[in-house]
Design a protein around this motif. Sequence first.
Motif, PDB file in Angstrom:
ATOM      1  N   LEU A  50       0.854  -1.171  -0.058  1.00  0.00           N
ATOM      2  CA  LEU A  50      -0.042  -0.006   0.139  1.00  0.00           C
ATOM      3  C   LEU A  50       0.994   1.271  -0.031  1.00  0.00           C
ATOM      4  O   LEU A  50       2.100   1.079   0.439  1.00  0.00           O
ATOM      5  CB  LEU A  50      -1.042   0.081   1.328  1.00  0.00           C
ATOM      6  N   ASP A  51       0.217   2.240  -0.207  1.00  0.00           N
ATOM      7  CA  ASP A  51       0.959   3.718  -0.443  1.00  0.00           C
ATOM      8  C   ASP A  51       1.466   4.105   1.120  1.00  0.00           C
ATOM      9  O   ASP A  51       2.502   4.864   1.374  1.00  0.00           O
ATOM     10  CB  ASP A  51       0.204   4.709  -0.791  1.00  0.00           C
ATOM     11  N   SER A  52       0.845   3.342   1.948  1.00  0.00           N
ATOM     12  CA  SER A  52       1.315   3.825   3.376  1.00  0.00           C
ATOM     13  C   SER A  52       2.388   2.899   3.910  1.00  0.00           C
ATOM     14  O   SER A  52       3.042   3.084   5.027  1.00  0.00           O
ATOM     15  CB  SER A  52       0.034   3.228   4.417  1.00  0.00           C
ATOM     16  N   GLY A  53       2.926   2.063   2.926  1.00  0.00           N
ATOM     17  CA  GLY A  53       4.095   1.122   3.203  1.00  0.00           C
ATOM     18  C   GLY A  53       3.736  -0.093   3.993  1.00  0.00           C
ATOM     19  O   GLY A  53       4.496  -0.930   3.947  1.00  0.00           O
ATOM     20  N   GLU A  54       2.480  -0.197   4.235  1.00  0.00           N
ATOM     21  CA  GLU A  54       1.918  -1.409   4.791  1.00  0.00           C
ATOM     22  C   GLU A  54       1.613  -2.552   3.624  1.00  0.00           C
ATOM     23  O   GLU A  54       1.439  -2.212   2.401  1.00  0.00           O
ATOM     24  CB  GLU A  54       0.851  -1.254   5.674  1.00  0.00           C
ATOM     25  N   THR A  55       1.569  -3.788   4.119  1.00  0.00           N
ATOM     26  CA  THR A  55       1.184  -5.017   3.278  1.00  0.00           C
ATOM     27  C   THR A  55      -0.145  -5.420   3.439  1.00  0.00           C
ATOM     28  O   THR A  55      -0.497  -5.669   4.434  1.00  0.00           O
ATOM     29  CB  THR A  55       2.472  -5.846   3.127  1.00  0.00           C
ATOM     30  N   GLU A  56      -0.821  -5.420   2.324  1.00  0.00           N
ATOM     31  CA  GLU A  56      -2.206  -5.953   2.558  1.00  0.00           C
ATOM     32  C   GLU A  56      -2.284  -7.520   1.567  1.00  0.00           C
ATOM     33  O   GLU A  56      -1.703  -7.401   0.570  1.00  0.00           O
ATOM     34  CB  GLU A  56      -3.176  -5.040   1.930  1.00  0.00           C
ATOM     35  N   PHE A  57      -3.019  -8.236   2.045  1.00  0.00           N
ATOM     36  CA  PHE A  57      -3.198  -9.600   1.347  1.00  0.00           C
ATOM     37  C   PHE A  57      -4.628  -9.673   0.680  1.00  0.00           C
ATOM     38  O   PHE A  57      -5.628  -9.556   1.540  1.00  0.00           O
ATOM     39  CB  PHE A  57      -2.831 -10.727   2.257  1.00  0.00           C
ATOM     40  N   LYS A  58      -4.596  -9.929  -0.457  1.00  0.00           N
ATOM     41  CA  LYS A  58      -5.728  -9.737  -1.265  1.00  0.00           C
ATOM     42  C   LYS A  58      -5.846 -11.454  -1.791  1.00  0.00           C
ATOM     43  O   LYS A  58      -5.032 -11.975  -2.129  1.00  0.00           O
ATOM     44  CB  LYS A  58      -5.968  -8.829  -2.426  1.00  0.00           C
TER      45      LYS A  58
END
Length: 229
Positions: free
Chosen positions: A188-196
Motif C-alpha cells: 500500500l501507499d502507506s508502506g503496509e502490506t495488504e493481502f488480497k
Amino acid sequence: MAKLQFVIIGLGTFGMHLAKNLAGKGAQVLAIDEDEEKVHEVSTLVTQAVQADATNDKTLRELNISDADAAIVAIGESMEASILTTLLLKEIGVKKVIVKGISPLHGQVASKIGADKVVFPERDMAERLAESLVSPSILETVELSPEYNFAEVLAPARFVGKSLRQLDMRTHYHLNVIAIKRKIPELLDSGETEFKEEVIIAPEPNEEIAEGDIIVVLGKDKDIEKIKE
C-alpha cells in the motif's frame, strides 16, 4: 430480479438467527411466533413479523404464504406443533418446506408427511466442529451428494513447490482440483502490506502450489481425509 420470499415459523435461537441472516442478504422474510417479545425483537429487521399460532389453519391461510419460495419450521420444543405446522404448510401449497429436527424420530415423521428437507443444526454444527478439531487442515466441506463433497483443504507442506501435474491428485487421491485460493501480498501507499485473495478457477496442470494455498477439491470423504495423512 424478484426478491426471494421466506417464511420463518418459530423464533428460537435458530429461527431468529436465520430470519436476521436472510433479511440481511436482501430476502423478504415473514417471521411468525406466538411470543410477542420475540416478534417485537425481529420486527424492525424483517419484512413482516407476526404474532400468531402457526398450528391454526385459518390463521396460517390468512397470511397468504403459498407463494413463498420456502417455509422453515423452526419450532424447537413441541414436536406436535412442528408436525402440524408442516402438514398445514404442505396443504396450503408452499413450494418448499424445511423443518428443524427435534429428534431422529421427529425427522423421520416430518419426512414422511412431506417435509422437503429436515435439518439438525446442533448435530450438524457439532459434526463440523469435531471435523475441524481432528482435521484442522480441512477448512470447510459442502455436501454435494451423500457420497461426494466439495472441500477446502489447506495445502500440506509436502505439496508446496509442486505442480498439479506432479501431484496428480486424480490418480493418487481420486480427487478433482476445482480451484486454488491464494493470498497475494500488495504494498500500500502507506508502506503496509495488504493481502488480497486470488481464486484460480480450473487451474492449469503446471500451476504450482504455494505455501498457504487453499485447494478446493471434489471427491469422497475418505479420499479427502488422505490429504492430511
